[in-house]
Design a protein around this motif. Structure first.
Motif, PDB file in Angstrom:
ATOM      1  N   GLY A 115      78.445  75.661  42.296  1.00 24.06           N
ATOM      2  CA  GLY A 115      78.645  75.319  40.988  1.00 24.06           C
ATOM      3  C   GLY A 115      79.770  76.430  40.288  1.00 24.06           C
ATOM      4  N   ARG A 116      79.536  77.640  40.917  1.00 25.70           N
ATOM      5  CA  ARG A 116      80.232  78.847  40.302  1.00 25.70           C
ATOM      6  C   ARG A 116      81.608  78.955  40.824  1.00 25.70           C
ATOM      7  NH1 ARG A 116      80.714  84.462  41.787  1.00 25.70           N
ATOM      8  NH2 ARG A 116      78.769  83.861  43.115  1.00 25.70           N
ATOM      9  N   LEU A 117      81.827  78.630  42.062  1.00 24.14           N
ATOM     10  CA  LEU A 117      82.981  78.973  42.614  1.00 24.14           C
ATOM     11  C   LEU A 117      84.055  77.684  42.940  1.00 24.14           C
ATOM     12  CD1 LEU A 117      82.279  81.721  45.346  1.00 24.14           C
ATOM     13  CD2 LEU A 117      82.992  81.927  43.235  1.00 24.14           C
ATOM     14  N   CYS A 118      83.297  76.679  43.268  1.00 26.37           N
ATOM     15  CA  CYS A 118      84.050  75.332  43.533  1.00 26.37           C
ATOM     16  C   CYS A 118      83.333  74.368  42.978  1.00 26.37           C
ATOM     17  CB  CYS A 118      84.495  75.307  45.025  1.00 26.37           C
ATOM     18  SG  CYS A 118      82.918  75.666  45.876  1.00 26.37           S
ATOM     19  N   PRO A 119      83.113  74.338  41.454  1.00 23.96           N
ATOM     20  CA  PRO A 119      82.579  73.026  41.014  1.00 23.96           C
ATOM     21  C   PRO A 119      82.944  71.731  41.604  1.00 23.96           C
ATOM     22  CG  PRO A 119      83.739  74.334  39.432  1.00 23.96           C
ATOM     23  CD  PRO A 119      83.608  74.972  40.706  1.00 23.96           C
ATOM     24  N   GLY A 120      82.400  70.713  41.903  1.00 23.30           N
ATOM     25  CA  GLY A 120      82.485  69.512  42.341  1.00 23.30           C
ATOM     26  C   GLY A 120      82.846  69.321  43.609  1.00 23.30           C
ATOM     27  N   ASP A 121      83.051  70.308  44.355  1.00 23.45           N
ATOM     28  CA  ASP A 121      83.618  70.432  45.706  1.00 23.45           C
ATOM     29  C   ASP A 121      82.616  70.125  46.514  1.00 23.45           C
ATOM     30  OD1 ASP A 121      86.371  70.631  45.123  1.00 23.45           O
ATOM     31  OD2 ASP A 121      86.294  72.849  45.450  1.00 23.45           O
ATOM     32  N   LEU A 122      81.297  70.357  46.457  1.00 23.19           N
ATOM     33  CA  LEU A 122      80.288  69.913  47.413  1.00 23.19           C
ATOM     34  C   LEU A 122      79.912  68.448  47.619  1.00 23.19           C
ATOM     35  CD1 LEU A 122      78.131  70.943  49.373  1.00 23.19           C
ATOM     36  CD2 LEU A 122      76.440  71.099  47.412  1.00 23.19           C
ATOM     37  N   GLU A 123      80.179  67.821  48.675  1.00 31.11           N
ATOM     38  CA  GLU A 123      79.969  66.280  48.854  1.00 31.11           C
ATOM     39  C   GLU A 123      78.539  66.209  49.387  1.00 31.11           C
ATOM     40  OE1 GLU A 123      83.282  64.589  50.968  1.00 31.11           O
ATOM     41  OE2 GLU A 123      84.350  64.862  49.270  1.00 31.11           O
ATOM     42  N   LEU A 124      78.105  66.935  50.255  1.00 31.85           N
ATOM     43  CA  LEU A 124      76.624  66.757  50.985  1.00 31.85           C
ATOM     44  C   LEU A 124      76.159  68.190  51.301  1.00 31.85           C
ATOM     45  CD1 LEU A 124      75.720  63.793  52.943  1.00 31.85           C
ATOM     46  CD2 LEU A 124      75.163  65.872  54.076  1.00 31.85           C
ATOM     47  N   LEU A 125      74.858  67.950  51.172  1.00 28.57           N
ATOM     48  CA  LEU A 125      74.005  69.148  51.784  1.00 28.57           C
ATOM     49  C   LEU A 125      72.642  68.601  52.504  1.00 28.57           C
ATOM     50  CD1 LEU A 125      73.221  72.490  49.867  1.00 28.57           C
ATOM     51  CD2 LEU A 125      71.361  71.514  51.295  1.00 28.57           C
ATOM     52  N   ALA A 126      72.562  69.125  53.712  1.00 26.03           N
ATOM     53  CA  ALA A 126      71.365  68.479  54.502  1.00 26.03           C
ATOM     54  C   ALA A 126      70.765  69.920  55.299  1.00 26.03           C
ATOM     55  CB  ALA A 126      71.782  67.432  55.433  1.00 26.03           C
ATOM     56  N   VAL A 127      69.387  69.452  55.468  1.00 27.25           N
ATOM     57  CA  VAL A 127      68.616  70.351  56.167  1.00 27.25           C
ATOM     58  C   VAL A 127      68.532  69.839  57.810  1.00 27.25           C
ATOM     59  CG1 VAL A 127      66.358  71.552  56.658  1.00 27.25           C
ATOM     60  CG2 VAL A 127      67.559  71.206  54.386  1.00 27.25           C
ATOM     61  N   PHE A 128      68.627  70.778  58.625  1.00 25.25           N
ATOM     62  CA  PHE A 128      68.422  70.238  59.878  1.00 25.25           C
ATOM     63  C   PHE A 128      67.781  71.167  60.829  1.00 25.25           C
ATOM     64  CE2 PHE A 128      72.588  72.233  60.262  1.00 25.25           C
ATOM     65  CZ  PHE A 128      72.597  73.220  61.434  1.00 25.25           C
ATOM     66  N   GLY A 129      67.478  70.899  62.062  1.00 24.51           N
ATOM     67  CA  GLY A 129      66.843  71.951  63.052  1.00 24.51           C
ATOM     68  C   GLY A 129      65.273  72.002  62.687  1.00 24.51           C
ATOM     69  N   SER A 130      64.538  73.146  62.873  1.00 26.85           N
ATOM     70  CA  SER A 130      63.042  73.022  63.060  1.00 26.85           C
ATOM     71  C   SER A 130      62.783  72.671  61.838  1.00 26.85           C
ATOM     72  CB  SER A 130      62.732  74.274  63.313  1.00 26.85           C
ATOM     73  OG  SER A 130      63.030  75.219  62.253  1.00 26.85           O
ATOM     74  N   PHE A 131      63.127  72.978  60.483  1.00 26.73           N
ATOM     75  CA  PHE A 131      62.710  72.534  59.265  1.00 26.73           C
ATOM     76  C   PHE A 131      62.711  70.910  59.182  1.00 26.73           C
ATOM     77  CE2 PHE A 131      62.542  77.119  58.371  1.00 26.73           C
ATOM     78  CZ  PHE A 131      61.292  77.041  57.958  1.00 26.73           C
ATOM     79  N   ALA A 132      63.844  70.274  59.507  1.00 28.82           N
ATOM     80  CA  ALA A 132      63.965  69.090  59.408  1.00 28.82           C
ATOM     81  C   ALA A 132      62.956  67.993  60.366  1.00 28.82           C
ATOM     82  CB  ALA A 132      65.613  68.423  59.788  1.00 28.82           C
ATOM     83  N   ALA A 133      62.590  68.740  61.618  1.00 30.05           N
ATOM     84  CA  ALA A 133      62.189  67.997  62.498  1.00 30.05           C
ATOM     85  C   ALA A 133      60.477  68.405  62.350  1.00 30.05           C
ATOM     86  CB  ALA A 133      62.415  68.668  64.293  1.00 30.05           C
ATOM     87  N   GLY A 134      59.976  69.498  61.653  1.00 26.74           N
ATOM     88  CA  GLY A 134      58.803  69.728  61.419  1.00 26.74           C
ATOM     89  C   GLY A 134      58.053  70.562  62.483  1.00 26.74           C
ATOM     90  N   ASN A 135      58.954  71.362  63.447  1.00 29.47           N
ATOM     91  CA  ASN A 135      58.389  72.104  64.589  1.00 29.47           C
ATOM     92  C   ASN A 135      58.864  73.658  64.239  1.00 29.47           C
ATOM     93  OD1 ASN A 135      61.005  71.906  64.865  1.00 29.47           O
ATOM     94  ND2 ASN A 135      60.722  71.342  66.964  1.00 29.47           N
TER      95      ASN A 135
END
Length: 352
Positions: free
Chosen positions: A25-45
């Motif tokens: 929001g400070r450096l490139c407002p409006g440029d973020l299209e998607l943010l996702a969590v993957f890996g162990s925290f997405a899988a629950g392990n």
């Protein structure tokens, strides 16, 4: 893991995501299209020392301002932004680590059009994984095996056993990538979960998992080399079964044009250098033909004794005869003209 530690890790992750959103929001407002969590925290392990794996997709040009690596407590974190084009390329290449496209948990999406694009990319990945194996898979697997061969060479060249073990690990990782491509599969449970995932593969090289165990516990350089050789041979054995492109015309002519004169001259003059260099180049050519088109003759110039230049000439002639027969059976006979007049008539004027 007890519930209190798990809650603390989730709170930490939420704070990290908030910091990322604040920086965007400070450096490139409006440029973020998607943010996702993957890996162990997405899988629950996840474990107590697990880092947070984030996938950020920004509009082109904003990537470098958001990618970041840092230490927090006993854990190192790194997250990098990616472009849609890079993700699409990875999907088309059936990258084994594209599992994050189907396993990731989306925590921010700019609008519905971005959500649809993300979902479409995941569906595209699933179609790729379900597609039958093709000559493109054969080419990709052999290219990965080339990288494994480089690691094997480095393992053999170093004299330090510890570094030899590390290069053996790199070698195994390249073979594993080839095995995932052979099965059109993705890594879903990280490096530690790969052996268990592989156990369910329908196209697993012979003794791959038991040899993996031997590799991890090999106590001498000789054993490391032996195990790696067997792993390589068994993986290549499976790769050779993949569909190949049709053999093009002109390959017999090339084998004659590039090497027959040199090898014959080397035999007549007993020139060991010219004989070796010419024959090795020809052998490499046959190897490439085998990898791309499944042709024979890859064992040309093999033997357990030192060959003379004359012996190499004989081996070359035998291989060329066998290769020519294969090409004729495949509908690609060599083009032969009786003389220059025949060349002009058929090639120059197009007459039959």
């Amino acid at each position: 893991m007890n519930e209190q530690i798990a809650r603390a890790l989730h709170a930490r992750n939420s704070a990290i995501i908030d910091a990322v959103l604040a920086r965007v929001g400070r450096l490139c407002p409006g440029d973020l299209e998607l943010l996702a969590v993957f890996g162990s925290f997405a899988a629950g392990n996840f474990r107590e020392d697990s880092d947070l794996d984030l996938l950020l997709i920004l509009r082109d040009g904003a990537e470098d301002r958001i990618s970041h690596c840092f230490l927090m407590g006993n854990t190192a974190h790194d997250f990098y932004t990616q472009r849609w084009a890079d993700l699409e390329k990875a999907v088309d290449c059936v990258d084994p680590f594209c599992g994050k496209l189907t396993d990731a948990r989306v925590v921010y999406v700019r609008d519905e059009s971005v959500r649809q694009r993300w979902d479409a990319l995941g569906e595209r990945m699933q179609r790729q994984l379900a597609a039958p194996l093709s000559p493109a898979d054969r080419e990709a697997v052999f290219a990965i095996l080339d990288r494994a061969a480089e690691a094997f060479g480095r393992m053999c060249l170093t004299e330090n056993f510890g570094r030899r073990r590390m290069w053996a690990g790199c070698f195994w990782q390249m073979l594993a990538k080839a095995v995932y491509r052979l099965n059109r599969a993705c890594v879903h449970h990280g490096t530690g979960g790969m052996p268990e995932e592989m156990a369910a593969f329908s196209r697993l090289p012979r003794d791959f998992l038991s040899l993996t165990g031997r590799l991890c516990h090999a106590g001498t350089a000789e054993e490391l080399i032996e195990v790696c050789r067997i792993l390589w041979r068994n993986t290549e054995e499976i790769a050779a079964l993949l569909p190949a492109d049709p053999l093009p015309g002109g390959t017999v002519e090339e084998a004659v044009s590039n090497w027959r004169g040199k090898i014959t001259h080397a035999a007549r003059t007993d020139d060991a250098f010219l004989s070796l260099m010419s024959a090795s180049s020809c052998m490499y050519y046959y190897e490439e033909m085998y990898r791309m088109f499944g042709t024979p003759c890859r064992t040309a110039f093999s033997g357990d004794t030192f060959p003379t230049a004359a012996e190499i000439e004989r081996q070359y002639a035998d291989a060329l005869t066998e290769y020519g027969k294969y090409c004729r059976m495949g509908g690609c006979p060599p083009v032969i003209y009786t003389d220059t007049e025949d060349l002009m008539r058929r090639y120059g004027r197009g007459e039959e």
